[in-house]
Write a protein that holds these residues in place. Structure first.
Motif, PDB file in Angstrom:
ATOM      1  N   GLY A 167       2.512  16.490  -1.016  1.00 65.39           N
ATOM      2  CA  GLY A 167       3.511  15.886  -0.341  1.00 65.39           C
ATOM      3  C   GLY A 167       3.732  14.554  -0.800  1.00 65.39           C
ATOM      4  N   VAL A 168       2.817  14.024  -1.844  1.00 69.06           N
ATOM      5  CA  VAL A 168       3.020  12.933  -2.586  1.00 69.06           C
ATOM      6  C   VAL A 168       3.899  12.605  -3.751  1.00 69.06           C
ATOM      7  CG1 VAL A 168       1.801  10.983  -3.550  1.00 69.06           C
ATOM      8  CG2 VAL A 168       0.839  11.939  -1.368  1.00 69.06           C
ATOM      9  N   ALA A 169       4.904  12.009  -3.610  1.00 70.41           N
ATOM     10  CA  ALA A 169       5.644  12.091  -4.869  1.00 70.41           C
ATOM     11  C   ALA A 169       5.121  11.597  -6.202  1.00 70.41           C
ATOM     12  CB  ALA A 169       6.841  11.168  -4.633  1.00 70.41           C
ATOM     13  N   GLY A 170       5.289  11.839  -7.279  1.00 68.96           N
ATOM     14  CA  GLY A 170       4.724  11.548  -8.540  1.00 68.96           C
ATOM     15  C   GLY A 170       4.081  12.646  -9.260  1.00 68.96           C
ATOM     16  N   SER A 171       3.242  12.124 -10.063  1.00 66.53           N
ATOM     17  CA  SER A 171       2.360  12.976 -11.092  1.00 66.53           C
ATOM     18  C   SER A 171       1.002  12.857 -10.978  1.00 66.53           C
ATOM     19  CB  SER A 171       3.165  12.771 -12.407  1.00 66.53           C
ATOM     20  OG  SER A 171       2.408  13.526 -13.325  1.00 66.53           O
ATOM     21  N   SER A 172       0.020  13.816 -11.223  1.00 69.38           N
ATOM     22  CA  SER A 172      -1.252  13.594 -11.486  1.00 69.38           C
ATOM     23  C   SER A 172      -1.571  12.855 -12.820  1.00 69.38           C
ATOM     24  CB  SER A 172      -1.984  14.806 -11.464  1.00 69.38           C
ATOM     25  OG  SER A 172      -1.694  15.799 -12.277  1.00 69.38           O
ATOM     26  N   ASN A 173      -0.702  12.839 -13.767  1.00 68.63           N
ATOM     27  CA  ASN A 173      -0.711  12.135 -15.001  1.00 68.63           C
ATOM     28  C   ASN A 173      -1.035  10.744 -15.032  1.00 68.63           C
ATOM     29  OD1 ASN A 173       0.611  10.673 -17.470  1.00 68.63           O
ATOM     30  ND2 ASN A 173       0.350  12.795 -18.137  1.00 68.63           N
ATOM     31  N   LEU A 174      -2.112  10.313 -15.378  1.00 70.09           N
ATOM     32  CA  LEU A 174      -2.532   9.023 -15.465  1.00 70.09           C
ATOM     33  C   LEU A 174      -1.392   7.771 -16.059  1.00 70.09           C
ATOM     34  CD1 LEU A 174      -4.638   6.733 -14.754  1.00 70.09           C
ATOM     35  CD2 LEU A 174      -5.647   7.265 -17.049  1.00 70.09           C
ATOM     36  N   VAL A 175      -0.794   7.976 -16.884  1.00 66.05           N
ATOM     37  CA  VAL A 175       0.186   7.289 -17.353  1.00 66.05           C
ATOM     38  C   VAL A 175       1.514   7.123 -16.489  1.00 66.05           C
ATOM     39  CG1 VAL A 175       1.910   6.738 -19.228  1.00 66.05           C
ATOM     40  CG2 VAL A 175      -0.219   7.687 -19.863  1.00 66.05           C
TER      41      VAL A 175
ATOM     42  N   GLN B  16       1.300   7.579 -13.118  1.00 63.19           N
ATOM     43  CA  GLN B  16       0.889   6.818 -12.058  1.00 63.19           C
ATOM     44  C   GLN B  16       1.067   5.231 -12.309  1.00 63.19           C
ATOM     45  OE1 GLN B  16      -2.434   8.614  -9.850  1.00 63.19           O
ATOM     46  NE2 GLN B  16      -2.674   9.859 -11.352  1.00 63.19           N
ATOM     47  N   PHE B  17       0.309   5.048 -13.551  1.00 67.67           N
ATOM     48  CA  PHE B  17       0.338   3.633 -13.997  1.00 67.67           C
ATOM     49  C   PHE B  17       1.672   3.039 -13.930  1.00 67.67           C
ATOM     50  CE2 PHE B  17       0.741   0.656 -17.511  1.00 67.67           C
ATOM     51  CZ  PHE B  17      -0.396  -0.438 -17.149  1.00 67.67           C
ATOM     52  N   ARG B  18       2.742   3.771 -14.550  1.00 67.85           N
ATOM     53  CA  ARG B  18       4.026   3.390 -14.692  1.00 67.85           C
ATOM     54  C   ARG B  18       4.915   2.958 -13.226  1.00 67.85           C
ATOM     55  NH1 ARG B  18       7.439   7.353 -18.441  1.00 67.85           N
ATOM     56  NH2 ARG B  18       9.144   5.830 -17.480  1.00 67.85           N
ATOM     57  N   SER B  19       4.183   3.937 -12.133  1.00 70.49           N
ATOM     58  CA  SER B  19       4.993   3.750 -10.846  1.00 70.49           C
ATOM     59  C   SER B  19       4.402   2.646 -10.319  1.00 70.49           C
ATOM     60  CB  SER B  19       4.509   5.214 -10.095  1.00 70.49           C
ATOM     61  OG  SER B  19       3.327   4.979  -9.775  1.00 70.49           O
TER      62      SER B  19
ATOM     63  N   THR C 257       0.738  -1.263   0.049  1.00 69.66           N
ATOM     64  CA  THR C 257      -0.166  -0.054  -0.108  1.00 69.66           C
ATOM     65  C   THR C 257       0.771   1.370  -0.193  1.00 69.66           C
ATOM     66  OG1 THR C 257      -1.681  -1.061   1.134  1.00 69.66           O
ATOM     67  CG2 THR C 257      -1.768   1.207   1.044  1.00 69.66           C
ATOM     68  N   SER C 258       1.642   1.381   0.923  1.00 69.34           N
ATOM     69  CA  SER C 258       2.802   2.650   1.017  1.00 69.34           C
ATOM     70  C   SER C 258       3.413   2.724  -0.448  1.00 69.34           C
ATOM     71  CB  SER C 258       3.690   2.448   2.204  1.00 69.34           C
ATOM     72  OG  SER C 258       4.325   3.751   2.410  1.00 69.34           O
ATOM     73  N   SER C 259       4.030   1.556  -0.826  1.00 75.22           N
ATOM     74  CA  SER C 259       4.759   1.722  -2.167  1.00 75.22           C
ATOM     75  C   SER C 259       3.999   2.344  -3.269  1.00 75.22           C
ATOM     76  CB  SER C 259       5.469   0.253  -2.340  1.00 75.22           C
ATOM     77  OG  SER C 259       6.235   0.011  -1.417  1.00 75.22           O
ATOM     78  N   LEU C 260       2.987   1.649  -3.506  1.00 78.70           N
ATOM     79  CA  LEU C 260       1.729   2.080  -4.493  1.00 78.70           C
ATOM     80  C   LEU C 260       1.385   3.522  -4.116  1.00 78.70           C
ATOM     81  CD1 LEU C 260      -0.148  -1.007  -4.908  1.00 78.70           C
ATOM     82  CD2 LEU C 260       1.670  -0.134  -6.291  1.00 78.70           C
ATOM     83  N   ALA C 261       1.021   3.918  -2.787  1.00 78.08           N
ATOM     84  CA  ALA C 261       0.268   5.323  -2.807  1.00 78.08           C
ATOM     85  C   ALA C 261       1.587   6.444  -2.933  1.00 78.08           C
ATOM     86  CB  ALA C 261      -0.058   5.494  -1.253  1.00 78.08           C
ATOM     87  N   SER C 262       2.697   6.215  -2.977  1.00 80.23           N
ATOM     88  CA  SER C 262       3.681   7.060  -3.016  1.00 80.23           C
ATOM     89  C   SER C 262       3.735   7.608  -4.323  1.00 80.23           C
ATOM     90  CB  SER C 262       5.142   6.606  -2.766  1.00 80.23           C
ATOM     91  OG  SER C 262       5.636   5.525  -3.602  1.00 80.23           O
ATOM     92  N   GLY C 263       3.022   6.956  -5.464  1.00 82.58           N
ATOM     93  CA  GLY C 263       3.023   7.404  -6.831  1.00 82.58           C
ATOM     94  C   GLY C 263       1.806   7.331  -7.453  1.00 82.58           C
ATOM     95  N   ALA C 264       0.687   6.753  -6.783  1.00 89.89           N
ATOM     96  CA  ALA C 264      -0.530   6.561  -7.591  1.00 89.89           C
ATOM     97  C   ALA C 264      -1.881   6.672  -6.693  1.00 89.89           C
ATOM     98  CB  ALA C 264      -0.391   5.242  -8.289  1.00 89.89           C
TER      99      ALA C 264
END
Length: 470
Positions: A190-198, A200-203, A29-36
């Motif tokens: 504060g969440v790493a990553g992007s709001s871009n769907l692609v 998030q999917f990649r992460s 959960t934490s690993s996925l939530a950091s990017g998606a």
């Protein structure tokens, strides 16, 4: 009437599920939530589940139609030659011991819940203790002691009971409003990553593929089935069961805490989330089960890389020293080499920003090499036998692995090439020892070796300049 021996459909399905579930589900959960956000996570689960299903069905088909092939690297060797077999086998070996590095980081994080000195699992006391555990397990395996059936039963219970308790409680505390607040958008502060769907999917890809590492071992159990039909059914039912467990365990917390809160939780995330759900006892409940489960898995994965190099030595892809056994029947040279490399990486993890994600990504990238060869050989074998159904299964299996590593893990694959440098030397030594091809590398082997060496050098330079972060 003689009783039919072998595993029943139920027993085989259970074996598929329990042999595939490792420590990764406790950190999902934490690993996925950091990017998606939850939407992209569910989308990624559908794609990854389909790709893994195609891989498992390919392995199942090849195992049933070519039972004489021993070890996952055998498909690459039979289909594409000795050097391909070496690349696949060495990748499998790299993946096996890199997986142990990931086990070490989760184990120390789990112990950190009970003993603050190990908090976070990424400090000097953690490295020292993990090193002691690693060498103790190596010593145990070198003495010829393998995990008994009773031990495996205990380990399975320790994995499944906390997992199912977490899922049941997660269903009761689930709140639809929290879950749908930012279903598609990764916009939490504060969440790493992007709001871009692609993006998030990649992460999600490498993290999700990691929890399926080992599914090839489950497929190998098909040879012990009562019937070929049962073997195929168990593979499909087992993968679907795993997918349901993984989806529930990783997605339900999105309906309890916000994505931002989930991303900031220490690993192993399930431990701290369950503590928040039910109180202090919940963390201890998950923690104790996880520690026992990791030690059991670590023991099995200490034997696995040694067995892999032993098989490669028997096939003359590595020098005979890798296959030599001591009086207890254990390959001492291979065990010590593997433990030494684990030791080096445990120290490297002190300087890694996200030790666990780095170790699991390298492990996944290494095994993807083997999985790609399985898919490619499934294609070749199906073409030779004019089996259209199995051909498409092979195409989907290979395409998924290639696209996934290209999207999410190309830089990790380049780093894995560094691990191939000593392997190429040992492969050359084996050719000289067995006088294969006049004791020299062939032109195609030289070409592929140069490509691997160049990628390794580029990755070293990129790491040194900060272009690749560890």
């Amino acid at each position: 009437m003689e009783e039919k021996k072998g595993l029943s459909l139920g027993a085989l399905t259970a074996a598929v599920v329990t042999s595939s579930i490792g420590s990764g589900v406790f950190t999902l959960t934490s690993s996925l939530a950091s990017g998606a956000a939850p939407g992209p996570v569910l989308l990624a689960w559908i794609v990854v589940g389909f790709g893994i299903m195609m891989l498992a069905m390919s392995l199942n088909n090849l195992l049933l139609k070519q039972p004489e092939s021993e070890g996952i690297q055998a498909y690459a060797q039979v289909g594409f030659g000795n050097f391909a077999g070496f690349v696949s086998g060495w990748g499998y070996w790299l993946s096996a011991w890199l997986g142990n590095v990931a086990f070490a980081t989760v184990l120390m994080s789990s112990l950190g819940y009970f003993f603050p000195i190990f908090k976070g699992g990424q400090n000097i006391p953690s490295v020292i203790f993990a090193s002691i555990v690693s060498w103790m397990l190596t010593f145990i395996v070198n003495r010829g002691v393998e995990s008994a059936a009773a031990m495996n039963t205990i380990i399975t219970i320790c994995k499944l009971i906390p997992l199912f308790a977490f899922i049941v409680v997660g269903i009761f505390v689930f709140k639809g409003g929290i879950f749908t607040a930012h279903f598609w958008s990764n916009v939490a502060s504060g969440v790493a990553g992007s709001s871009n769907l692609v993006e998030q999917f990649r992460s999600c890809l490498m993290i999700m593929m990691w929890v399926f590492v080992g599914v090839e071992g489950a497929s190998m159990l098909s040879s012990r089935a009562q019937s070929k039909n049962d073997a195929g059914k168990a593979t499909i039912i087992g993968i679907i069961s795993l997918l349901v467990i993984y989806v529930l365990a990783s997605v339900l917390p999105y309906g309890y805490l916000s994505q931002n809160e989930l991303a900031k939780i220490n690993q192993p995330a399930m431990l701290y989330i369950f503590q928040d759900m039910v109180g202090k006892w919940g963390g201890a409940f998950i923690g104790i089960g996880l520690i026992i489960a990791i030690l059991g898995s670590w023991l099995s994965w200490t034997m696995l890389p040694a067995d892999t190099t032993m098989l490669m030595a028997e096939e003359k892809m590595l020098p005979s020293s890798f296959g030599k056994k001591n009086k207890n029947g254990a390959p001492t040279f291979s065990l010590i080499l593997t433990a030494s490399l684990i030791q080096v990486f445990l120290v490297i993890l002190l300087f890694s920003e996200e030790a666990y994600n780095f170790a699991l990504s390298l492990c996944t990238a290494a095994i993807v090499v083997c999985y790609i060869f399985v898919g490619l050989y499934q294609i070749k074998f199906s073409l030779q036998n004019k089996d259209t159904k199995q051909l498409w299964i092979g195409i989907f299996a290979a395409a998924f692995q290639i696209i996934a590593i290209a999207l999410a893990g190309l830089h990790y694959l380049m780093l894995v090439c560094i691990g191939y440098l000593p392997g190429i030397y040992f492969y050359y030594r084996a050719k000289k020892e067995y006088n294969l091809d006049g004791g020299k590398l062939t032109k195609s082997e030289i070409m592929w070796s140069i490509i691997i060496v160049m990628l390794a050098i580029i990755s070293i330079v990129m790491t040194a300049t900060g272009s690749i972060k560890i």
